[in-house]
Design an enzyme around this catalytic site. Structure first.
Site, PDB file in Angstrom:
ATOM      1  N   HIS A  54       0.853  -1.184   0.000  1.00 49.37           N
ATOM      2  CA  HIS A  54       0.000   0.000   0.000  1.00 49.37           C
ATOM      3  C   HIS A  54       0.893   1.239   0.000  1.00 49.37           C
ATOM      4  O   HIS A  54       2.053   1.191   0.418  1.00 49.37           O
ATOM      5  CB  HIS A  54      -0.886   0.011   1.237  1.00 49.37           C
ATOM      6  CG  HIS A  54      -1.969  -1.024   1.222  1.00 49.37           C
ATOM      7  ND1 HIS A  54      -3.091  -0.915   2.001  1.00 49.37           N
ATOM      8  CD2 HIS A  54      -2.098  -2.192   0.529  1.00 49.37           C
ATOM      9  CE1 HIS A  54      -3.882  -1.954   1.800  1.00 49.37           C
ATOM     10  NE2 HIS A  54      -3.289  -2.752   0.912  1.00 49.37           N
ATOM     11  N   GLU A  56       1.017   3.926   1.839  1.00 44.99           N
ATOM     12  CA  GLU A  56       1.550   4.344   3.137  1.00 44.99           C
ATOM     13  C   GLU A  56       2.708   3.438   3.564  1.00 44.99           C
ATOM     14  O   GLU A  56       3.725   3.918   4.066  1.00 44.99           O
ATOM     15  CB  GLU A  56       0.443   4.306   4.197  1.00 44.99           C
ATOM     16  CG  GLU A  56      -0.705   5.255   3.920  1.00 44.99           C
ATOM     17  CD  GLU A  56      -1.817   4.671   3.056  1.00 44.99           C
ATOM     18  OE1 GLU A  56      -2.913   5.254   3.048  1.00 44.99           O
ATOM     19  OE2 GLU A  56      -1.598   3.632   2.377  1.00 44.99           O
ATOM     20  N   CYS A  84      -5.971   2.321   5.710  1.00 49.13           N
ATOM     21  CA  CYS A  84      -6.652   1.099   6.130  1.00 49.13           C
ATOM     22  C   CYS A  84      -6.043   0.655   7.467  1.00 49.13           C
ATOM     23  O   CYS A  84      -5.029   1.205   7.907  1.00 49.13           O
ATOM     24  CB  CYS A  84      -6.484   0.014   5.059  1.00 49.13           C
ATOM     25  SG  CYS A  84      -4.815  -0.692   4.994  1.00 49.13           S
ATOM     26  N   CYS A  87      -2.262  -0.067   7.225  1.00 49.56           N
ATOM     27  CA  CYS A  87      -1.431   1.123   7.059  1.00 49.56           C
ATOM     28  C   CYS A  87      -1.394   1.957   8.328  1.00 49.56           C
ATOM     29  O   CYS A  87      -0.344   2.497   8.694  1.00 49.56           O
ATOM     30  CB  CYS A  87      -1.940   1.949   5.880  1.00 49.56           C
ATOM     31  SG  CYS A  87      -1.702   1.108   4.299  1.00 49.56           S
TER      32      CYS A  87
END
Length: 161
Positions: A54, A56, A84, A87
């Site tokens: 992801h 992040e 999320c 993250c």
């Protein structure tokens, strides 16, 4: 929000938009340290077949590798979308001091990125049936559950985190 923060958040959104055109997901993030160093991250989940890639997380990995530390205290994470649970946990583990996001989880869901089941997993015990997480006992003759921690606590060369 300050002009600098608005600029950094806009940069994260632009990273996300550009990443869509580079076979990536519509997510971008920046880590900005307290002394102004900036590290980009974009979503590469489908491009690299890595479900943890992801934006992040990639920004955190890039920053930590470049700075030679796992501690990003004082840094701000600017991200194109609300982090999320993975993250957010990554930012917590990295000791990021602040998270600023543009779109929220509902905006992402409206575009087909519905992480509601993951948020529910942590909020509602009855939803844990999607992936049970259970503690199991080990055989008395083999390694014991506390062995790694006991060894860690006796190791003079450990690096606490």
């Amino acid at each position: 929000m300050s002009t600098t923060a608005t600029k950094e958040l806009a940069a994260a959104v632009q990273l996300a938009t550009d990443n869509v055109l580079n076979n990536g997901g519509p997510f971008g993030a920046l880590i900005v340290t307290s002394d102004g160093h900036r590290f980009d991250g974009v979503n590469r989940v489908t491009a690299t077949n890595d479900p943890t890639a992801h934006a992040e997380v990639t920004a955190i990995r890039t920053a930590c590798a470049a700075l030679g530390t796992f501690d990003l205290s004082g840094a701000t994470l600017y991200t194109s979308c609300e982090p999320c649970p993975m993250c957010l946990a990554s930012a917590l583990w990295a000791r990021v001091s602040r998270v600023v996001f543009a779109a929220d989880r509902h905006d992402a869901a409206s575009a087909g990125f519905d992480d509601a089941v993951f948020y529910d997993y942590f909020d509602k015990p009855e939803t844990r049936g999607i992936m049970p997480v259970v503690r199991a006992e080990l055989d008395a003759e083999g390694p014991q559950r506390m062995d790694p921690f006991t060894t860690w606590n006796t190791l003079d060369s450990r690096i606490d985190y």
